[in-house]
Design a protein around this motif. Structure first.
Motif, PDB file in Angstrom:
ATOM      1  N   PHE A  63       0.830  -1.206   0.000  1.00  0.00           N
ATOM      2  CA  PHE A  63       0.000   0.000   0.000  1.00  0.00           C
ATOM      3  C   PHE A  63       0.865   1.257   0.000  1.00  0.00           C
ATOM      4  O   PHE A  63       1.861   1.341   0.716  1.00  0.00           O
ATOM      5  CB  PHE A  63      -0.910  -0.011   1.229  1.00  0.00           C
ATOM      6  N   LYS A  64       0.466   2.233  -0.805  1.00  0.00           N
ATOM      7  CA  LYS A  64       1.194   3.497  -0.917  1.00  0.00           C
ATOM      8  C   LYS A  64       0.338   4.626  -0.328  1.00  0.00           C
ATOM      9  O   LYS A  64      -0.522   5.190  -1.018  1.00  0.00           O
ATOM     10  CB  LYS A  64       1.533   3.778  -2.376  1.00  0.00           C
ATOM     11  N   LEU A  92      -0.475   8.032  -2.119  1.00  0.00           N
ATOM     12  CA  LEU A  92      -1.406   8.070  -3.247  1.00  0.00           C
ATOM     13  C   LEU A  92      -2.860   7.959  -2.804  1.00  0.00           C
ATOM     14  O   LEU A  92      -3.757   7.911  -3.651  1.00  0.00           O
ATOM     15  CB  LEU A  92      -1.084   6.939  -4.229  1.00  0.00           C
ATOM     16  N   ALA A  93      -3.082   7.909  -1.495  1.00  0.00           N
ATOM     17  CA  ALA A  93      -4.444   7.688  -1.001  1.00  0.00           C
ATOM     18  C   ALA A  93      -4.916   8.773  -0.043  1.00  0.00           C
ATOM     19  O   ALA A  93      -5.920   8.589   0.643  1.00  0.00           O
ATOM     20  CB  ALA A  93      -4.523   6.325  -0.317  1.00  0.00           C
ATOM     21  N   HIS A  94      -4.232   9.902   0.006  1.00  0.00           N
ATOM     22  CA  HIS A  94      -4.676  10.993   0.876  1.00  0.00           C
ATOM     23  C   HIS A  94      -6.024  11.529   0.392  1.00  0.00           C
ATOM     24  O   HIS A  94      -6.212  11.796  -0.797  1.00  0.00           O
ATOM     25  CB  HIS A  94      -3.639  12.112   0.903  1.00  0.00           C
ATOM     26  N   THR A 114     -10.758  -4.604   0.963  1.00  0.00           N
ATOM     27  CA  THR A 114      -9.838  -3.618   1.522  1.00  0.00           C
ATOM     28  C   THR A 114     -10.584  -2.298   1.657  1.00  0.00           C
ATOM     29  O   THR A 114     -11.475  -1.986   0.854  1.00  0.00           O
ATOM     30  CB  THR A 114      -8.601  -3.415   0.627  1.00  0.00           C
ATOM     31  N   HIS A 115     -10.208  -1.544   2.672  1.00  0.00           N
ATOM     32  CA  HIS A 115     -10.824  -0.236   2.903  1.00  0.00           C
ATOM     33  C   HIS A 115      -9.716   0.801   3.017  1.00  0.00           C
ATOM     34  O   HIS A 115      -8.753   0.617   3.779  1.00  0.00           O
ATOM     35  CB  HIS A 115     -11.660  -0.249   4.181  1.00  0.00           C
ATOM     36  N   HIS A 165      -4.701   5.584   4.877  1.00  0.00           N
ATOM     37  CA  HIS A 165      -4.576   4.365   5.680  1.00  0.00           C
ATOM     38  C   HIS A 165      -5.365   3.245   5.000  1.00  0.00           C
ATOM     39  O   HIS A 165      -6.403   3.497   4.385  1.00  0.00           O
ATOM     40  CB  HIS A 165      -5.100   4.586   7.098  1.00  0.00           C
ATOM     41  N   ALA A 166      -4.877   2.024   5.132  1.00  0.00           N
ATOM     42  CA  ALA A 166      -5.548   0.883   4.508  1.00  0.00           C
ATOM     43  C   ALA A 166      -5.728  -0.236   5.519  1.00  0.00           C
ATOM     44  O   ALA A 166      -4.874  -0.472   6.374  1.00  0.00           O
ATOM     45  CB  ALA A 166      -4.751   0.372   3.312  1.00  0.00           C
TER      46      ALA A 166
END
Length: 227
Positions: free
Chosen positions: A129-130, A133-135, A152-153, A158-159
């Motif tokens: 997980f990056k 790239l998920a902000h 996945t959430h 955060h993942a």
């Protein structure tokens, strides 16, 4: 640790850790319990090749070491299950690091003797997980692969992941394991997946986003370039 348990007899944190986790099958038992409580039979089904007596022995050892506890499922369930203790759950990041380290080892084709369960890919996804790239992203992705369902959430960098269906998933994928692996390892494009009917809910763009934020190909590329 009992007298019968082998020990390195070294006053070193790594040696002490291996005294607890270094026996064959122990870390794989922990891997299975990371996704939630499991019955004895669930563990035996997932750990093909382990005998009943050996599984019982390993569970007793890690229970004595405070990593696992036995519990009863709440009603209407009545099964006795094994679950990680708070101490055992601290191994989460350690196992994800080991999984991330091992992803390049999957570059070689799966051997005919290799057993595979789709939910193992959940741990692989979380390990790559990056967060950058998920902000600002709040999405749930649900995967039906062979006879297993996991999700996945992602929430603002955060993942997390778990077995079963997700809550209001924006993407629902359904395929056999070979097709899912082909997508993950860039042997099939999201557009091809759409044309083959694997995207049940969501869009090609959502699949592309999943592949960007959970990206095992980066690990393979680093291995191939010697980085």
């Amino acid at each position: 640790m009992t007298k019968e348990t082998r020990s390195y007899n070294q006053y070193c944190p790594l040696a002490r850790t291996l005294d607890v986790l270094g026996e064959r099958w122990t870390l794989l038992i922990v891997r299975e319990l990371l996704s939630g409580p499991k019955r004895f039979k669930d563990l035996q089904d997932a750990l093909v090749g382990i005998g009943t007596n050996l599984l019982s022995a390993r569970l007793k050892e890690i229970e004595r070491n405070g990593l696992v506890a036995r519990a009863k499922l709440p009603p209407p369930g009545v099964a006795s299950v094994y679950e990680l203790t708070e101490h055992g759950r601290k191994l989460d990041e350690t196992l994800l690091s080991l999984i991330r380290w091992g992803i390049p080892l999957l570059a070689e084709p799966k051997r005919p003797t290799d057993y595979f369960m789709p939910h193992w890919m959940l741990h692989g996804m979380l390990s790559t997980f990056k967060p950058s790239l998920a902000h600002g992203l709040v999405e749930t992705y649900e995967f039906h692969v062979d006879n297993e369902v996991f999700h996945t959430h992602v929430r603002d960098g955060h993942a997390s992941g778990d077995m079963g269906k997700g809550h209001h998933p924006c993407l629902v994928w359904e395929s056999d394991s070979e097709s899912f692996m082909a997508l993950v390892f860039n042997l099939m494009t999201p557009q091809q997946a759409h044309e083959r009917g694997y995207i049940k809910t969501g869009t090609v763009e959502m699949v592309q986003r999943v592949l960007r934020i959970f990206d095992p190909m980066t690990m393979l590329a680093d291995e191939n370039t010697g980085e």
